[in-house]
Design an enzyme around this catalytic site. Structure first.
Site, PDB file in Angstrom:
ATOM      1  N   GLU A 167      -0.198  -1.146   5.656  1.00 46.35           N
ATOM      2  CA  GLU A 167       0.666  -1.297   6.652  1.00 46.35           C
ATOM      3  C   GLU A 167       0.867   0.011   6.894  1.00 46.35           C
ATOM      4  OE1 GLU A 167       5.112   0.724   8.188  1.00 46.35           O
ATOM      5  OE2 GLU A 167       3.282   1.024   6.381  1.00 46.35           O
TER       6      GLU A 167
ATOM      7  N   ASP B  72       0.845  -1.302   0.128  1.00 49.34           N
ATOM      8  CA  ASP B  72       0.049   0.056   0.084  1.00 49.34           C
ATOM      9  C   ASP B  72       1.216   1.384  -0.038  1.00 49.34           C
ATOM     10  OD1 ASP B  72       1.034  -0.738   2.439  1.00 49.34           O
ATOM     11  OD2 ASP B  72      -0.149   0.576   3.405  1.00 49.34           O
TER      12      ASP B  72
END
Length: 381
Positions: free
Chosen positions: A138, A74
């Site tokens: 994350e 991400d």
């Protein structure tokens, strides 16, 4: 024989940056890498976290030891109009590669993938196995690393390398993080007749004051990670100036250390919520992020190897540090002892999350070689 030359290595990073895997939309990049690895004879699997969200796990070799390599798929959002070039088009200027995620952390992910492909085709893996763990979320709630931990992907792992951007340093520790929401409920009334209502904002302000004061009293510095921090960062209440708010909310971020850990902070939150509720307040709290501090062995063979290879491939002394930001190590190293070898070390710099994020071209290419050497040398010893 090199399988992926410099042009192909740059192309891989370009393709990863082109996939806008902003929070909650990581599956496209996982699927791309699943196909990409298969092209070079490496099987992998998608681990579904939620719709449009999947981690990727790949493995080469067998037996022990098991070295895990981790990165996240991400990226944070980017406002295109603020950038000098399209944030999702990798653009080279002055030997720097610009793009959202170029530093945090698609350069690290690409370098790990390239290392696996090169080692498999050169048949250089001496013994043991390498497990690639690419996670989702994350930057937010770390849902990916939490699920991989729960499903046992770290159970037999003997050492962990996380390819986070560390600005040419190697980390083995970082603070924890807690995100806490607080809701205060009251009763709306005209401000000229406050006795007919209950101002929800007042007990919330009292709660924030009391908890911060108690936290500061308990916040003894950790010898490595320094001071824990407690900050109310979002406060919302009311809709107009002459009405008492019937609802008030706050969000708090706490950065924890081993000396002021998550359990102590949670106990403090519960204590003052209960005390104020006993006087008539109606407070509820929810801890929606709860990541512990990480503090592993600064003298592990993995850390020393990262330093030595960093000096060789990057041409400078690599210092050992503790990070302030949280990484997937909070989940992935749960239940691992203090002696567990952890190295957080990857291409990138302090442009992360910023407009015109970039990675140095030479640094990215150096890590593509460095990771291959690190894997081989760690498994040989």
């Amino acid at each position: 024989m090199v399988v992926l030359n410099q042009a192909k290595r740059l192309e891989l990073l370009e393709k990863l940056v082109a996939i806008p895997s902003v929070n909650d939309h990581e599956q496209a990049v996982a699927q791309f890498l699943h196909i990409y690895l298969a092209k070079y004879g490496i099987s992998s699997q998608l681990v579904q976290v939620a719709p449009d969200r999947a981690c990727l796990v790949a493995q080469i070799g067998t037996g022990t030891p098991c070295l895990a390599l981790a990165g996240h798929l991400d990226v944070v959002a980017a406002t295109a109009s603020a950038w000098q070039s399209d944030p999702f088009v990798l653009t080279e200027r002055n030997k720097k590669l610009y793009g959202r995620g170029a530093s945090d952390m698609k350069a690290g992910v690409a370098a790990l993938v390239i290392a696996l492909i090169e080692l498999v085709h050169a048949k250089k893996l001496p013994r043991g196995q390498v497990r690639l763990l690419l996670t989702v979320g994350e930057e937010m709630e770390q849902a990916g690393s939490k699920l991989l931990y729960e499903q046992g992907y770290m159970q037999d792992v003997d050492a962990l390398l996380i390819a986070e951007p560390t600005d040419l340093k190697v980390a083995y520790a970082h603070k924890g993080s807690m995100d806490i929401s607080v809701v205060s409920r009251g009763k709306s009334a005209h401000s000229s007749m406050p006795e007919q209502g209950y101002n929800a904002l007042e007990p919330l302000i009292e709660f924030l004051y009391r908890t911060k004061k108690a936290f500061l009293k308990a916040a003894k510095p950790d010898e490595l990670l320094g001071k824990a921090t407690f900050n109310a960062t979002v406060l919302k209440a009311g809709s107009q100036v002459n009405s008492l708010p019937e609802r008030a909310t706050a969000e708090i971020n706490v950065r924890t250390t081993p000396t002021v850990d998550n359990e102590k902070v949670q106990a403090l939150i519960e204590l003052w919520k209960n005390k104020l509720n006993a006087t008539g307040a109606k407070l509820t709290t929810t801890t929606y992020l709860n990541k512990v501090a990480v503090k592993k062995d600064p003298d592990s063979s993995l850390v020393h190897l990262a330093q030595a290879l960093g000096e060789k491939y990057l041409g400078q002394t690599i210092k050992k540090i503790a990070l302030a930001p949280v990484t997937d190590a909070s989940n992935l190293t749960l239940d691992k002892p203090a002696t567990f070898p952890l190295a957080i070390f990857g291409p990138g710099n302090q442009s992360v999350h910023q407009v015109d994020e970039y990675v140095d071209k030479s640094q990215y290419l150096a890590f593509c070689e460095l990771y291959q050497a690190l894997i081989v040398q760690y498994l040989e010893n």
